[in-house]
Scaffold this active site. Structure first.
Site, short mmCIF file in Angstrom:
data_model
loop_
_atom_site.label_atom_id
_atom_site.label_comp_id
_atom_site.label_asym_id
_atom_site.label_seq_id
_atom_site.Cartn_x
_atom_site.Cartn_y
_atom_site.Cartn_z
N LYS A 18 -9.11 8.15 0.76
CA LYS A 18 -9.90 6.83 0.20
C LYS A 18 -11.46 6.61 0.51
CE LYS A 18 -5.78 4.14 1.28
NZ LYS A 18 -4.47 5.12 1.71
N PHE A 41 0.66 -2.87 4.60
CA PHE A 41 0.74 -4.02 5.14
C PHE A 41 2.14 -4.53 4.90
CE2 PHE A 41 -3.56 -6.49 4.30
CZ PHE A 41 -3.95 -6.11 5.70
N CYS A 45 0.65 -1.08 0.06
CA CYS A 45 -0.08 0.03 0.03
C CYS A 45 0.75 1.36 0.07
CB CYS A 45 -0.98 0.03 1.19
SG CYS A 45 -1.49 -1.66 1.55
N HIS A 74 -3.18 7.83 5.64
CA HIS A 74 -3.27 6.74 4.85
C HIS A 74 -4.77 6.46 5.06
CE1 HIS A 74 -2.31 2.89 3.21
NE2 HIS A 74 -2.55 2.14 4.18
N HIS A 109 -9.41 1.99 -1.62
CA HIS A 109 -7.95 1.67 -1.44
C HIS A 109 -7.41 1.23 -2.59
CE1 HIS A 109 -4.11 0.88 0.15
NE2 HIS A 109 -4.36 0.56 1.34
N GLU A 150 -2.65 4.85 13.27
CA GLU A 150 -2.20 6.01 12.35
C GLU A 150 -2.46 7.44 13.31
OE1 GLU A 150 -3.66 6.76 8.62
OE2 GLU A 150 -2.09 8.19 8.05
#
Lengths: 90, 420
Positions: B340, B406, B171, B308, B345, B319
């Site tokens: 997003k 990830f 990602c 993110h 995503h 986050e």
């Protein structure tokens, strides 16, 4: 096999036209791969699709001798003539 | 070291296939997330086994054999899957938009892209036919599945022969790509770069695999919302043109923003369980890098964080903790948004699409809000942008764009509003 030379010709012309995003009328029996901008990768891919379409196997050493659409059509006819009818694709 | 600026933009996204339409959607809060029909995907089983989620962020009206703006030659069609094609078109837009090839030597320009999943569609088609009916594998399966197929085709289309590579860090791929390109232009390794990310992996197998992960929202992505219940998958591409401030000024190019810092880190902890310390370290490193670029007290100048923000309970909480760790008492006051919620995503493309949103926000001095939030999660103690865009606070001219992948691979870009 139940398929005439004309049928083979039209199916191969359609395959070539589709692969190069061309009108089928632009693909003639005497069209060379160079004229149609068919490069080595296109040729490998077309060979694969022709093999799948007609249930034949184009020998590696024959691949290099194919220069025109007509070469492919005639080659398919020869290979089909040498192939038992019940193994050919419909 | 050279100062590095952004002078060209391009995109293909679920909320617009041009920068203009993307910008309009971002500020209107118009989502590209919509229901999909699982049973219509190649290889789908019948009857539909049903999965937990019903929505995704699909690119619309992308027709590379029909639409003149998206037209791709038969060679590109043969050698690329849809994600790579998004990347080729986004790069085409950015190159044209910036006038890149009229002003820079194509033998020196760099192309740095991010793509994580490669051509999954070709892979799944080939393997399904191979394993189910012992079919032959098409010769193009190799090149269509390469994650770098878009990268190579961007070079081919533009005749660019400089340093060219693709990065795969899940990602964070697109953010790592832009960060590396930034470092290369800043160091003088390349005079200019095409940098961004692309991804098009919404295949049957991909969706089924994500279903098994149990992290996809059964409703829709709502980052930082108290009732958030997961991410939404997307696809697309975005590309930026980077060059030195000197060359941009010399040729009178429009400068959308300056890149002033880049930070990277690894959690070194767990493949799917993020750790705030890792993300905080990447943010701090981006700010330290900005300080090296000559910016005094960069943390105090942050006016926007494009998070993110996947919308999973865990990501957003971690986050938020990372933002607090990195920025201390400043953290609750900095406007934070997540793109997003509109795009979904898009994995390897996500960081690039969010960098694009960040650059546009700085250029317009207007911060896009986060769509879909019903009530901001009060436990996060963050200033989440909701309801409507907010003007950038004067003097707060820095923005961070976070990507937390990830695998625990983190990348953070620091941008600055450019005033001529």
């Amino acid at each position: 096999m139940g398929e005439s030379m004309d049928d083979v010709e039209s199916r191969i012309k359609e395959l070539v036209a589709k692969s190069k995003n061309l009108p089928v009328t632009d693909v003639r029996m005497d069209s060379t791969f160079d004229e149609l901008q068919i490069d080595s990768l296109d040729k490998i891919n077309l060979s694969f699709e022709v093999e799948e379409m007609f249930a034949i196997e184009i020998p590696d050493d024959s691949l290099n001798s194919l220069k025109t659409v007509g070469d492919v059509v005639r080659g398919v006819e020869m290979l089909r003539a040498a192939t038992p009818a019940d193994s050919a694709a419909s | 070291m050279k100062r590095v600026v952004v002078t060209g933009l391009g995109c293909v996204t679920p909320i617009g296939n041009s920068v203009e339409s993307f910008r309009d959607s971002v500020y209107a809060g118009r989502t590209g997330i919509a229901p999909f029909d699982l049973s219509s995907l190649p290889g789908a089983l019948s009857p539909d086994p049903s999965i937990r989620f019903k929505t995704s962020g699909k690119v619309k009206d992308f027709r590379p054999t029909e639409n003149p703006e998206h037209r791709l030659s038969s060679s590109f069609i043969l050698t690329s899957e849809v994600g790579a094609q998004f990347g080729i078109i986004a790069a085409r837009q950015a190159v044209a938009h910036s006038g890149l090839l009229q002003h820079h030597d194509p033998t020196s320009i760099a192309i740095i892209t991010g793509c994580s999943c490669g051509g999954r569609g070709a892979d799944e088609d080939a393997n399904r036919n191979l394993y189910l009916r012992n079919a032959r594998v098409p010769p193009t399966a190799i090149i269509r599945t390469m994650a770098s197929s878009g990268t190579s085709n961007i070079a081919i289309e533009n005749g660019i022969t400089g340093p060219t590579l693709n990065i795969s860090t899940a990602c964070a791929s697109g953010t790592h790509a832009i960060g590396l390109a930034f470092q290369m232009v800043r160091a003088g390794i390349a005079p200019a770069a095409i940098a961004g990310g692309y991804e098009g992996a919404l295949t049957y197998g991909f969706l089924r695999a994500w279903d098994s992960m149990r992290v996809v929202s059964p409703t829709s992505c709502r980052p930082f919302s108290a009732d958030r219940d997961g991410m939404t998958l997307g696809e697309g591409a975005a590309m930026l043109i980077l060059e030195s401030l000197e060359t941009a000024q010399a040729r009178g190019a429009h400068i959308y923003a300056e890149i002033v810092g880049f930070g990277m880190s690894a959690d070194a902890h767990h493949v799917t369980k993020p750790r705030a310390e890792g993300a905080a370290l990447a943010m701090r490193r981006a700010l330290e890098d900005a300080a090296q670029s000559g910016i005094d007290s960069p943390a105090g100048r942050i006016g926007y964080i494009n998070a993110h923000g996947t919308g999973t309970p865990t990501n957003d909480a971690v986050e938020a903790a990372a933002i607090h760790q990195a920025l201390g008492e400043l953290a609750p006051h900095i406007p934070v948004g997540a793109t997003k919620s509109l795009t979904g995503h898009s994995i390897g493309a996500a960081g690039a699409i969010e960098a694009l949103a960040t650059v546009l926000a700085l250029d317009a001095a207007s911060l896009p809000h986060t769509a879909g939030v019903t009530e901001v999660d009060p436990t996060l103690n963050l200033n989440i942008l909701i309801n409507e865009p907010l003007p950038l606070t004067p003097g707060k001219d820095l923005a961070l764009s976070n990507s937390l992948a990830f695998g625990g691979l983190n990348a953070v870009l620091a941008f600055r509003r450019y005033l001529s």
